[in-house]
Scaffold this active site. Structure first.
Site, mmCIF file in Angstrom:
data_model
loop_
_atom_site.group_PDB
_atom_site.id
_atom_site.type_symbol
_atom_site.label_atom_id
_atom_site.label_comp_id
_atom_site.label_asym_id
_atom_site.label_seq_id
_atom_site.Cartn_x
_atom_site.Cartn_y
_atom_site.Cartn_z
ATOM 1 N N LYS A 115 10.650 28.974 41.696
ATOM 2 C CA LYS A 115 9.244 29.171 42.075
ATOM 3 C C LYS A 115 8.429 27.900 41.902
ATOM 4 O O LYS A 115 7.519 27.639 42.674
ATOM 5 C CB LYS A 115 8.634 30.345 41.298
ATOM 6 N N LYS A 197 17.834 36.139 48.152
ATOM 7 C CA LYS A 197 17.488 37.538 47.904
ATOM 8 C C LYS A 197 16.245 37.939 48.709
ATOM 9 O O LYS A 197 15.378 37.095 48.989
ATOM 10 C CB LYS A 197 17.287 37.801 46.408
ATOM 11 N N LYS A 200 9.495 40.068 48.051
ATOM 12 C CA LYS A 200 8.261 40.506 48.707
ATOM 13 C C LYS A 200 7.275 39.377 48.926
ATOM 14 O O LYS A 200 6.458 39.443 49.826
ATOM 15 C CB LYS A 200 7.627 41.693 47.968
HETATM 16 P P1 ATP Z 1 8.209 38.358 44.115
HETATM 17 O O1 ATP Z 1 8.644 38.072 45.510
HETATM 18 O O2 ATP Z 1 6.773 38.666 43.978
HETATM 19 O O3 ATP Z 1 8.689 37.353 43.123
HETATM 20 P P2 ATP Z 1 10.267 40.344 44.041
HETATM 21 O O4 ATP Z 1 10.249 41.075 45.334
HETATM 22 O O5 ATP Z 1 11.323 39.336 43.821
HETATM 23 O O6 ATP Z 1 8.868 39.729 43.729
HETATM 24 P P3 ATP Z 1 9.820 41.630 41.471
HETATM 25 O O7 ATP Z 1 8.544 42.317 41.397
HETATM 26 O O8 ATP Z 1 9.909 40.286 40.830
HETATM 27 O O9 ATP Z 1 10.346 41.505 42.962
HETATM 28 O O10 ATP Z 1 10.968 42.571 40.909
HETATM 29 C C1 ATP Z 1 10.840 43.955 40.626
HETATM 30 C C2 ATP Z 1 12.203 44.531 40.420
HETATM 31 O O11 ATP Z 1 12.923 44.560 41.648
HETATM 32 C C3 ATP Z 1 13.074 43.738 39.447
HETATM 33 O O12 ATP Z 1 13.847 44.632 38.673
HETATM 34 C C4 ATP Z 1 13.946 42.912 40.336
HETATM 35 O O13 ATP Z 1 15.158 42.557 39.735
HETATM 36 C C5 ATP Z 1 14.161 43.886 41.498
HETATM 37 N N1 ATP Z 1 14.446 43.180 42.740
HETATM 38 C C6 ATP Z 1 13.622 42.306 43.361
HETATM 39 N N2 ATP Z 1 14.180 41.851 44.489
HETATM 40 C C7 ATP Z 1 15.395 42.454 44.574
HETATM 41 C C8 ATP Z 1 16.452 42.390 45.537
HETATM 42 N N3 ATP Z 1 16.366 41.630 46.604
HETATM 43 N N4 ATP Z 1 17.545 43.145 45.322
HETATM 44 C C9 ATP Z 1 17.635 43.948 44.234
HETATM 45 N N5 ATP Z 1 16.676 44.045 43.299
HETATM 46 C C10 ATP Z 1 15.567 43.307 43.455
#
Ligand code: ATP
Ligand code: LTN
Length: 334
Positions: A115, A197, A200
């Site tokens: 990040k 991955k 969002k």
């Molecule tokens: P951001 O993009 O804002 O960093 P994010 O979409 O990566 O967010 P988080 O809010 O950081 O998601 O994560 C919330 C939960 O969802 C965590 O337990 C994280 O491990 C899970 N998670 C996020 N992205 C994935 C993915 N692509 N596959 C499986 N689990 C995920």
């Protein structure tokens, strides 16, 4: 009795609408595991501001996340749900943990490296100390289990290290938590760049499936999903796009990858894409409808959240007080 149950804690950042990755990697497992635990699930808005948020969107995304928890089947008989910023003990304990965490440890966090490399010249300090706030979220509730996607494993390990370090200095202040990372669904990949991955806040609109997407949008995203130039449907690391579609079907249906592969003998990538889209549309439809029901009664949602924050604060304060006493902060007299 609920007080003897083990404790489960988890959260999602309201940085946008939740994605299919959040649902399959985290939320779906919360629902599966919830009856065996006393659960605390929250929307981590304090974490969300480690990247710039539009104030109106942040509040709307916070409600959307929490309404989605309820729509997915989080049961208030087992779980307390709330907004992280409503429970002031989270940033308070995080400050203490910051004083027991080393620069070297935080510098090694891959999420920070990723990040911060995207943040340009001005990297917020909050992005660096993000993991100690997460440790605070977990340790405040004396959590036994933390269900997360694979990307959070390193943060969980750091949380354990900090807890053990402080326990060694001051006695058993914290439970040392275990991660729960699902076998399938732990890492749903971006549909446009399947080596990354699905995220969002980082994925493009075509790369991520949002839980708010219409059936048409979902179908379009899967039809345009990036695969390789081959034709054979097999489950392997060198076919990350195809593997991702199979993983998504597995995480939804509970089937094994080999079963899915066997059912596509002689079929084309296009079939797999369309079927995966339909599988996702079918899974999300009831979730989307229910989310709208919870969002349509804002007053009721706010009542649930303020009750949740009140209950969480009692548990959090008990831990924080124990920590303050152990450290030697003078007691308050009111
Ligand atoms: P951001 O993009 O804002 O960093 P994010 O979409 O990566 O967010 P988080 O809010 O950081 O998601 O994560 C919330 C939960 O969802 C965590 O337990 C994280 O491990 C899970 N998670 C996020 N992205 C994935 C993915 N692509 N596959 C499986 N689990 C995920
Ligand atoms: N850092 C997590 C979100 C998060 C979390 C938590 C997860 C914040 N606090 C406590 C589990 C327990 C992420 O998924 N990025």
């Amino acid at each position: 009795m609920s007080t003897q149950k083990k404790i489960m804690v988890s959260g999602i950042q309201p940085t946008n609408k939740l994605t299919l990755g959040n649902y399959l990697g985290a939320l779906k497992n919360w629902v599966k595991l919830q009856t065996e635990y006393e659960c605390y699930f929250f929307a981590v808005d304090l974490h969300a501001i480690t990247s710039r948020q539009d104030p109106k969107e942040l509040a709307a995304n916070t409600y959307f996340a929490l309404a989605t928890y309820l729509a997915a089947g989080i049961d208030l008989n087992h779980a307390t749900i709330f907004v992280q910023s409503h429970v002031r003990q989270h940033p308070e304990l995080a400050w203490v943990l910051n004083c027991f965490t080393y620069m070297g440890e935080l510098s090694r966090m891959t999420q920070f490296k990723d990040k911060s490399s995207r943040a340009g010249e001005t990297i917020p300090v909050g992005l660096f100390t993000y993991p100690t706030l997460m440790a605070s979220d977990i340790l405040l509730y004396q959590a036994d289990l933390v269900p997360v996607g694979a990307d959070q494993k390193q943060h969980l390990e750091l949380t354990r290290d900090i807890a053990i370090r402080i326990n060694n200095l001051y006695g058993d202040l914290f439970k040392v938590p275990e991660p729960f990372i699902p076998n399938i669904g732990a890492r749903i990949m971006d549909l446009q760049s399947p080596e990354n991955k699905m995220s969002k806040s980082v994925s493009t609109d075509m790369g991520a499936v949002f839980l708010s997407d219409s059936a048409k949008e979902i179908e379009k995203k899967f039809k345009r999903a990036v695969t390789d130039s081959g034709t054979e449907i097999s489950y392997s690391q060198d076919k990350p796009g195809i593997k991702n579609l199979i993983d998504i079907q597995c995480a939804i249906s509970g089937k094994k990858p080999q079963e899915i592969v066997a059912s596509y003998q002689g079929k084309l990538y296009g079939h797999l894409k369309v079927d995966t889209a339909n599988c996702v549309i079918g899974e999300l439809k009831p979730l989307q409808e229910q989310t709208q029901v919870f969002l349509s009664d804002k007053a009721e949602l706010q009542r649930i959240l303020s009750k949740g924050a009140e209950k969480a604060a009692v548990k959090a304060e008990a831990t924080l007080r124990k920590v303050y006493d152990a450290i030697g902060f003078a007691p308050t007299h009111s």
